[in-house]
Scaffold this motif. Sequence first.
Motif, PDB file in Angstrom:
ATOM      1  N   LYS A   1       0.840  -1.200   0.000  1.00 33.69           N
ATOM      2  CA  LYS A   1       0.000   0.000   0.000  1.00 33.69           C
ATOM      3  C   LYS A   1       0.878   1.255   0.000  1.00 33.69           C
ATOM      4  N   ILE A   2       0.723   2.068  -1.048  1.00 35.16           N
ATOM      5  CA  ILE A   2       1.494   3.313  -1.181  1.00 35.16           C
ATOM      6  C   ILE A   2       0.535   4.490  -1.091  1.00 35.16           C
ATOM      7  N   LEU A   3       0.888   5.483  -0.275  1.00 38.85           N
ATOM      8  CA  LEU A   3       0.086   6.697  -0.140  1.00 38.85           C
ATOM      9  C   LEU A   3       0.917   7.888  -0.609  1.00 38.85           C
ATOM     10  N   SER A   4       0.414   8.574  -1.626  1.00 36.40           N
ATOM     11  CA  SER A   4       1.092   9.751  -2.176  1.00 36.40           C
ATOM     12  C   SER A   4       0.367  11.004  -1.694  1.00 36.40           C
ATOM     13  N   ILE A   5       1.073  11.845  -0.949  1.00 35.50           N
ATOM     14  CA  ILE A   5       0.485  13.089  -0.451  1.00 35.50           C
ATOM     15  C   ILE A   5       0.998  14.235  -1.328  1.00 35.50           C
ATOM     16  N   GLY A   6       0.098  14.851  -2.074  1.00 38.56           N
ATOM     17  CA  GLY A   6       0.499  15.910  -3.006  1.00 38.56           C
ATOM     18  C   GLY A   6       1.152  15.322  -4.243  1.00 38.56           C
ATOM     19  N   GLY A   7       0.488  14.320  -4.841  1.00 35.06           N
ATOM     20  CA  GLY A   7       1.075  13.575  -5.965  1.00 35.06           C
ATOM     21  C   GLY A   7       1.204  14.341  -7.267  1.00 35.06           C
ATOM     22  N   GLY A   8       0.593  15.532  -7.352  1.00 38.11           N
ATOM     23  CA  GLY A   8       0.714  16.340  -8.566  1.00 38.11           C
ATOM     24  C   GLY A   8       0.223  15.614  -9.795  1.00 38.11           C
ATOM     25  N   ALA A   9       0.987  15.728 -10.888  1.00 40.37           N
ATOM     26  CA  ALA A   9       0.593  15.115 -12.159  1.00 40.37           C
ATOM     27  C   ALA A   9       1.121  13.684 -12.298  1.00 40.37           C
ATOM     28  N   GLY A  10       1.798  13.178 -11.255  1.00 35.41           N
ATOM     29  CA  GLY A  10       2.131  11.762 -11.205  1.00 35.41           C
ATOM     30  C   GLY A  10       3.461  11.322 -11.787  1.00 35.41           C
ATOM     31  N   GLU A  11       4.257  12.250 -12.353  1.00 34.05           N
ATOM     32  CA  GLU A  11       5.505  11.810 -13.000  1.00 34.05           C
ATOM     33  C   GLU A  11       6.433  11.095 -12.017  1.00 34.05           C
ATOM     34  N   ILE A  12       6.627  11.685 -10.838  1.00 33.61           N
ATOM     35  CA  ILE A  12       7.533  11.085  -9.855  1.00 33.61           C
ATOM     36  C   ILE A  12       6.858   9.884  -9.183  1.00 33.61           C
ATOM     37  N   ASP A  13       5.552   9.980  -8.962  1.00 34.22           N
ATOM     38  CA  ASP A  13       4.822   8.860  -8.356  1.00 34.22           C
ATOM     39  C   ASP A  13       5.011   7.570  -9.155  1.00 34.22           C
ATOM     40  N   LEU A  14       4.908   7.661 -10.478  1.00 33.73           N
ATOM     41  CA  LEU A  14       5.016   6.458 -11.307  1.00 33.73           C
ATOM     42  C   LEU A  14       6.439   5.904 -11.315  1.00 33.73           C
ATOM     43  N   GLN A  15       7.433   6.783 -11.128  1.00 38.00           N
ATOM     44  CA  GLN A  15       8.810   6.292 -10.971  1.00 38.00           C
ATOM     45  C   GLN A  15       8.919   5.460  -9.690  1.00 38.00           C
ATOM     46  N   ILE A  16       8.293   5.947  -8.625  1.00 35.31           N
ATOM     47  CA  ILE A  16       8.318   5.222  -7.349  1.00 35.31           C
ATOM     48  C   ILE A  16       7.609   3.876  -7.508  1.00 35.31           C
ATOM     49  N   VAL A  17       6.449   3.880  -8.148  1.00 38.99           N
ATOM     50  CA  VAL A  17       5.695   2.638  -8.371  1.00 38.99           C
ATOM     51  C   VAL A  17       6.546   1.632  -9.140  1.00 38.99           C
ATOM     52  N   SER A  18       7.259   2.107 -10.174  1.00 37.59           N
ATOM     53  CA  SER A  18       8.073   1.175 -10.983  1.00 37.59           C
ATOM     54  C   SER A  18       9.211   0.576 -10.168  1.00 37.59           C
TER      55      SER A  18
ATOM     56  N   HIS B   1       4.747   8.935   0.672  1.00 39.01           N
ATOM     57  CA  HIS B   1       5.695   9.963   0.228  1.00 39.01           C
ATOM     58  C   HIS B   1       5.035  11.328   0.097  1.00 39.01           C
ATOM     59  N   MET B   2       5.819  12.338   0.455  1.00 36.50           N
ATOM     60  CA  MET B   2       5.371  13.734   0.470  1.00 36.50           C
ATOM     61  C   MET B   2       6.427  14.536  -0.279  1.00 36.50           C
ATOM     62  N   ILE B   3       6.157  14.766  -1.562  1.00 41.26           N
ATOM     63  CA  ILE B   3       7.165  15.368  -2.432  1.00 41.26           C
ATOM     64  C   ILE B   3       6.882  16.851  -2.649  1.00 41.26           C
ATOM     65  N   GLN B   4       7.774  17.683  -2.143  1.00 41.65           N
ATOM     66  CA  GLN B   4       7.667  19.134  -2.324  1.00 41.65           C
ATOM     67  C   GLN B   4       6.282  19.665  -1.953  1.00 41.65           C
ATOM     68  N   MET B   5       5.728  19.192  -0.825  1.00 44.32           N
ATOM     69  CA  MET B   5       4.387  19.647  -0.471  1.00 44.32           C
ATOM     70  C   MET B   5       4.246  20.181   0.960  1.00 44.32           C
ATOM     71  N   LEU B   6       5.253  19.987   1.791  1.00 47.11           N
ATOM     72  CA  LEU B   6       5.106  20.420   3.185  1.00 47.11           C
ATOM     73  C   LEU B   6       5.088  21.938   3.352  1.00 47.11           C
ATOM     74  N   TYR B   7       5.443  22.672   2.281  1.00 50.05           N
ATOM     75  CA  TYR B   7       5.360  24.142   2.319  1.00 50.05           C
ATOM     76  C   TYR B   7       3.904  24.591   2.471  1.00 50.05           C
ATOM     77  N   TYR B   8       2.972  23.712   2.090  1.00 45.92           N
ATOM     78  CA  TYR B   8       1.555  24.086   2.032  1.00 45.92           C
ATOM     79  C   TYR B   8       0.749  23.530   3.205  1.00 45.92           C
TER      80      TYR B   8
END
Length: 292
Positions: free
Chosen positions: A55-72, A140-147
Amino acid sequence: MASSMRSLFSDHGRYVESFRRFLSHSTEHQCMQEFMDKKLPGIIARIGDTKSEIKILSIGGGAGEIDLQIVSKVQAQYPRVCINNEVVEPSAEQIAKYKELVAKTSNLENVKFAWHNETSSEYQRRMLEKKEVQKWDFIHMIQMLYYVKDIPATLKFFHSLLGTNAKILIIVVSGSSGWDKLWRKYGSRLPQDDLCLYVTSDDLTQMLDNLGLKYECYDFLSTLDISDCFTDGNETADLLWDFLTETCNFNATAPPDLKAELVKDLQEPEFSTKKEGKVLFNNNLSFIVIGA
Protein backbone atom coordinates in the motif's frame (compact mmCIF):
# COMPACT_ATOMS: atom_id res chain seq x y z
CA MET A 1 6.68 46.43 0.44
CA ALA A 2 4.77 47.98 -2.46
CA SER A 3 1.06 47.51 -2.02
CA SER A 4 0.65 46.38 -5.65
CA MET A 5 2.74 43.24 -5.03
CA ARG A 6 0.60 40.15 -4.47
CA SER A 7 1.27 36.50 -3.79
CA LEU A 8 1.75 34.19 -6.75
CA PHE A 9 -0.68 31.79 -5.04
CA SER A 10 -3.50 34.30 -5.57
CA ASP A 11 -3.44 33.43 -9.29
CA HIS A 12 -3.52 29.65 -9.77
CA GLY A 13 -3.05 29.81 -13.55
CA ARG A 14 0.00 32.03 -13.24
CA TYR A 15 1.43 29.78 -10.51
CA VAL A 16 1.06 26.65 -12.68
CA GLU A 17 2.66 28.46 -15.64
CA SER A 18 5.63 29.66 -13.57
CA PHE A 19 6.04 26.22 -11.95
CA ARG A 20 6.19 24.54 -15.36
CA ARG A 21 8.81 27.06 -16.50
CA PHE A 22 10.76 26.31 -13.31
CA LEU A 23 10.66 22.57 -14.10
CA SER A 24 11.80 23.10 -17.71
CA HIS A 25 14.75 25.27 -16.58
CA SER A 26 15.83 23.21 -13.56
CA THR A 27 17.27 19.76 -12.92
CA GLU A 28 14.57 19.16 -10.27
CA HIS A 29 13.10 16.01 -11.82
CA GLN A 30 16.51 14.71 -12.95
CA CYS A 31 17.71 15.12 -9.34
CA MET A 32 14.71 13.13 -8.07
CA GLN A 33 15.35 10.48 -10.74
CA GLU A 34 18.96 10.17 -9.53
CA PHE A 35 17.73 9.58 -5.98
CA MET A 36 15.17 7.01 -7.19
CA ASP A 37 17.89 5.12 -9.08
CA LYS A 38 20.65 5.28 -6.46
CA LYS A 39 18.90 5.23 -3.08
CA LEU A 40 15.25 4.22 -3.34
CA PRO A 41 15.77 0.48 -4.04
CA GLY A 42 17.65 0.07 -0.75
CA ILE A 43 15.06 2.11 1.15
CA ILE A 44 12.10 0.04 -0.06
CA ALA A 45 13.96 -3.30 0.15
CA ARG A 46 11.80 -4.66 3.01
CA ILE A 47 8.53 -2.70 2.83
CA GLY A 48 6.68 -5.59 1.15
CA ASP A 49 8.16 -8.55 3.00
CA THR A 50 5.55 -11.31 3.52
CA LYS A 51 2.77 -9.03 2.23
CA SER A 52 0.22 -9.95 -0.45
CA GLU A 53 -0.36 -6.26 -1.25
CA ILE A 54 1.83 -3.18 -0.94
CA LYS A 55 0.00 0.00 0.00
CA ILE A 56 1.49 3.31 -1.18
CA LEU A 57 0.09 6.70 -0.14
CA SER A 58 1.09 9.75 -2.18
CA ILE A 59 0.49 13.09 -0.45
CA GLY A 60 0.50 15.91 -3.01
CA GLY A 61 1.07 13.58 -5.96
CA GLY A 62 0.71 16.34 -8.57
CA ALA A 63 0.59 15.12 -12.16
CA GLY A 64 2.13 11.76 -11.21
CA GLU A 65 5.51 11.81 -13.00
CA ILE A 66 7.53 11.08 -9.85
CA ASP A 67 4.82 8.86 -8.36
CA LEU A 68 5.02 6.46 -11.31
CA GLN A 69 8.81 6.29 -10.97
CA ILE A 70 8.32 5.22 -7.35
CA VAL A 71 5.70 2.64 -8.37
CA SER A 72 8.07 1.18 -10.98
CA LYS A 73 10.85 0.81 -8.37
CA VAL A 74 8.43 -1.00 -6.02
CA GLN A 75 7.33 -3.25 -8.92
CA ALA A 76 10.98 -4.10 -9.67
CA GLN A 77 11.52 -5.04 -6.02
CA TYR A 78 8.27 -7.03 -5.72
CA PRO A 79 7.38 -8.12 -9.28
CA ARG A 80 4.42 -10.34 -8.45
CA VAL A 81 2.86 -8.37 -5.61
CA CYS A 82 -0.25 -6.20 -6.13
CA ILE A 83 0.19 -2.50 -5.40
CA ASN A 84 -2.52 -0.20 -4.07
CA ASN A 85 -1.48 3.39 -4.90
CA GLU A 86 -3.69 6.10 -3.37
CA VAL A 87 -3.16 9.77 -4.14
CA VAL A 88 -4.15 12.84 -2.10
CA GLU A 89 -3.99 15.92 -4.33
CA PRO A 90 -5.92 19.21 -3.92
CA SER A 91 -5.75 20.22 -7.61
CA ALA A 92 -8.39 18.63 -9.85
CA GLU A 93 -6.33 19.78 -12.85
CA GLN A 94 -3.29 17.84 -11.61
CA ILE A 95 -5.39 14.73 -10.91
CA ALA A 96 -6.71 14.84 -14.49
CA LYS A 97 -3.12 14.96 -15.80
CA TYR A 98 -2.14 12.11 -13.46
CA LYS A 99 -4.98 9.95 -14.81
CA GLU A 100 -3.92 10.74 -18.40
CA LEU A 101 -0.36 9.66 -17.57
CA VAL A 102 -1.56 6.38 -16.02
CA ALA A 103 -3.72 5.68 -19.09
CA LYS A 104 -0.74 5.89 -21.44
CA THR A 105 1.79 4.10 -19.18
CA SER A 106 2.37 0.38 -19.73
CA ASN A 107 3.09 -2.32 -17.13
CA LEU A 108 0.63 -1.06 -14.53
CA GLU A 109 -1.59 -4.16 -14.62
CA ASN A 110 -0.87 -5.07 -10.99
CA VAL A 111 -1.38 -1.50 -9.72
CA LYS A 112 -4.70 -0.20 -8.43
CA PHE A 113 -5.05 3.61 -8.36
CA ALA A 114 -7.39 5.82 -6.34
CA TRP A 115 -7.39 9.63 -6.20
CA HIS A 116 -8.72 11.89 -3.45
CA ASN A 117 -9.25 15.53 -4.44
CA GLU A 118 -8.33 17.08 -1.07
CA THR A 119 -5.49 18.59 0.94
CA SER A 120 -3.41 16.54 3.36
CA SER A 121 -5.20 18.29 6.25
CA GLU A 122 -8.61 17.34 4.82
CA TYR A 123 -7.42 13.74 4.38
CA GLN A 124 -6.12 13.71 7.95
CA ARG A 125 -9.44 15.04 9.28
CA ARG A 126 -11.41 12.46 7.24
CA MET A 127 -9.24 9.58 8.49
CA LEU A 128 -9.51 10.66 12.13
CA GLU A 129 -13.30 10.64 11.83
CA LYS A 130 -13.16 6.98 10.78
CA LYS A 131 -13.07 4.28 13.44
CA GLU A 132 -10.45 2.19 11.61
CA VAL A 133 -7.26 3.84 10.35
CA GLN A 134 -5.62 2.43 7.22
CA LYS A 135 -1.94 1.43 7.57
CA TRP A 136 0.52 2.05 4.72
CA ASP A 137 3.81 0.48 3.58
CA PHE A 138 5.22 3.57 1.88
CA ILE A 139 4.08 7.19 2.22
CA HIS A 140 5.69 9.96 0.23
CA MET A 141 5.37 13.73 0.47
CA ILE A 142 7.16 15.37 -2.43
CA GLN A 143 7.67 19.13 -2.32
CA MET A 144 4.39 19.65 -0.47
CA LEU A 145 5.11 20.42 3.19
CA TYR A 146 5.36 24.14 2.32
CA TYR A 147 1.55 24.09 2.03
CA VAL A 148 0.82 22.54 5.44
CA LYS A 149 -0.04 24.81 8.37
CA ASP A 150 1.03 22.51 11.24
CA ILE A 151 3.98 20.47 9.97
CA PRO A 152 4.90 18.66 13.24
CA ALA A 153 1.28 17.48 13.71
CA THR A 154 1.20 16.34 10.07
CA LEU A 155 4.46 14.39 10.45
CA LYS A 156 3.23 12.76 13.66
CA PHE A 157 -0.10 11.78 12.08
CA PHE A 158 1.36 10.19 8.95
CA HIS A 159 4.04 8.42 10.99
CA SER A 160 1.19 6.81 12.97
CA LEU A 161 -0.11 5.29 9.71
CA LEU A 162 3.07 3.28 9.00
CA GLY A 163 2.79 -0.51 8.95
CA THR A 164 5.57 -3.06 9.60
CA ASN A 165 8.88 -2.16 7.86
CA ALA A 166 7.15 0.90 6.35
CA LYS A 167 8.83 4.19 5.42
CA ILE A 168 7.98 7.82 4.77
CA LEU A 169 9.88 9.73 2.08
CA ILE A 170 9.87 13.53 2.23
CA ILE A 171 11.44 15.72 -0.45
CA VAL A 172 12.07 19.41 0.31
CA VAL A 173 14.61 22.05 -0.63
CA SER A 174 17.90 21.64 1.21
CA GLY A 175 19.06 23.94 3.98
CA SER A 176 22.18 24.39 1.81
CA SER A 177 20.15 25.65 -1.17
CA GLY A 178 19.81 29.17 -2.50
CA TRP A 179 16.15 29.08 -1.44
CA ASP A 180 17.15 29.11 2.22
CA LYS A 181 19.27 32.26 1.76
CA LEU A 182 16.65 33.90 -0.45
CA TRP A 183 13.81 33.33 2.03
CA ARG A 184 15.84 34.42 5.06
CA LYS A 185 17.07 37.63 3.44
CA TYR A 186 14.04 38.70 1.42
CA GLY A 187 11.02 36.86 2.87
CA SER A 188 9.82 39.84 4.92
CA ARG A 189 9.90 42.11 1.85
CA LEU A 190 7.88 39.80 -0.38
CA PRO A 191 4.10 39.19 -0.26
CA GLN A 192 3.25 37.12 2.79
CA ASP A 193 0.88 34.24 2.15
CA ASP A 194 -0.49 31.80 4.70
CA LEU A 195 -0.88 29.23 1.91
CA CYS A 196 2.87 28.70 1.71
CA LEU A 197 5.57 28.46 4.37
CA TYR A 198 9.31 28.93 3.96
CA VAL A 199 10.64 25.57 5.14
CA THR A 200 13.86 23.68 4.34
CA SER A 201 15.38 20.36 5.38
CA ASP A 202 17.09 22.09 8.32
CA ASP A 203 13.69 23.08 9.74
CA LEU A 204 12.27 19.61 9.13
CA THR A 205 15.10 17.68 10.75
CA GLN A 206 14.76 19.94 13.81
CA MET A 207 11.04 19.11 13.97
CA LEU A 208 11.75 15.37 13.60
CA ASP A 209 14.35 15.57 16.38
CA ASN A 210 11.78 17.29 18.62
CA LEU A 211 9.25 14.54 17.83
CA GLY A 212 11.83 11.84 18.59
CA LEU A 213 11.45 10.26 15.13
CA LYS A 214 14.38 8.45 13.55
CA TYR A 215 15.32 9.49 10.03
CA GLU A 216 18.06 9.60 7.41
CA CYS A 217 18.69 12.63 5.22
CA TYR A 218 20.32 12.57 1.78
CA ASP A 219 21.24 15.73 -0.16
CA PHE A 220 21.39 15.74 -3.95
CA LEU A 221 22.63 18.56 -6.18
CA SER A 222 20.16 20.42 -8.38
CA THR A 223 20.27 23.73 -10.25
CA LEU A 224 17.84 26.21 -11.78
CA ASP A 225 19.08 28.12 -14.85
CA ILE A 226 18.13 31.74 -14.09
CA SER A 227 20.26 33.32 -16.85
CA ASP A 228 17.13 34.74 -18.52
CA CYS A 229 16.34 36.71 -15.34
CA PHE A 230 19.11 39.17 -16.20
CA THR A 231 17.76 39.99 -19.65
CA ASP A 232 14.76 42.31 -19.79
CA GLY A 233 11.63 41.72 -21.79
CA ASN A 234 11.31 37.96 -22.08
CA GLU A 235 8.48 35.78 -20.83
CA THR A 236 10.75 33.16 -19.25
CA ALA A 237 12.37 35.86 -17.09
CA ASP A 238 8.97 37.11 -15.94
CA LEU A 239 7.81 33.60 -15.00
CA LEU A 240 11.06 32.63 -13.25
CA TRP A 241 11.07 35.89 -11.25
CA ASP A 242 7.51 35.09 -10.16
CA PHE A 243 8.52 31.60 -9.07
CA LEU A 244 11.67 32.72 -7.25
CA THR A 245 9.87 35.45 -5.31
CA GLU A 246 6.44 33.78 -5.08
CA THR A 247 5.07 37.09 -6.38
CA CYS A 248 2.53 37.48 -9.18
CA ASN A 249 4.00 39.67 -11.97
CA PHE A 250 7.07 40.54 -9.88
CA ASN A 251 8.83 42.33 -12.74
CA ALA A 252 5.90 44.69 -13.26
CA THR A 253 5.08 45.38 -9.60
CA ALA A 254 8.29 45.14 -7.53
CA PRO A 255 9.94 48.33 -6.22
CA PRO A 256 13.05 49.07 -8.33
CA ASP A 257 15.40 48.93 -5.32
CA LEU A 258 14.19 45.44 -4.36
CA LYS A 259 14.59 44.18 -7.93
CA ALA A 260 18.09 45.69 -8.17
CA GLU A 261 19.20 44.03 -4.91
CA LEU A 262 17.88 40.66 -6.05
CA VAL A 263 19.53 40.97 -9.48
CA LYS A 264 22.86 41.58 -7.72
CA ASP A 265 22.43 38.93 -5.01
CA LEU A 266 21.22 36.11 -7.22
CA GLN A 267 24.51 36.23 -9.11
CA GLU A 268 26.56 35.93 -5.92
CA PRO A 269 28.21 32.58 -4.96
CA GLU A 270 25.95 32.03 -1.92
CA PHE A 271 22.96 31.84 -4.27
CA SER A 272 24.27 30.65 -7.63
CA THR A 273 27.23 29.39 -9.62
CA LYS A 274 28.32 30.67 -13.03
CA LYS A 275 29.11 28.05 -15.63
CA GLU A 276 29.59 28.34 -19.40
CA GLY A 277 27.95 31.76 -19.44
CA LYS A 278 24.94 30.57 -17.43
CA VAL A 279 23.81 31.59 -13.95
CA LEU A 280 22.71 28.44 -12.08
CA PHE A 281 20.70 28.99 -8.89
CA ASN A 282 21.35 26.42 -6.13
CA ASN A 283 18.21 24.25 -6.11
CA ASN A 284 19.67 21.41 -3.98
CA LEU A 285 17.12 18.93 -2.65
CA SER A 286 16.98 16.90 0.55
CA PHE A 287 15.43 13.44 0.69
CA ILE A 288 14.38 12.54 4.23
CA VAL A 289 13.46 8.93 5.02
CA ILE A 290 11.57 8.17 8.25
CA GLY A 291 11.17 4.62 9.53
CA ALA A 292 8.19 3.08 11.34
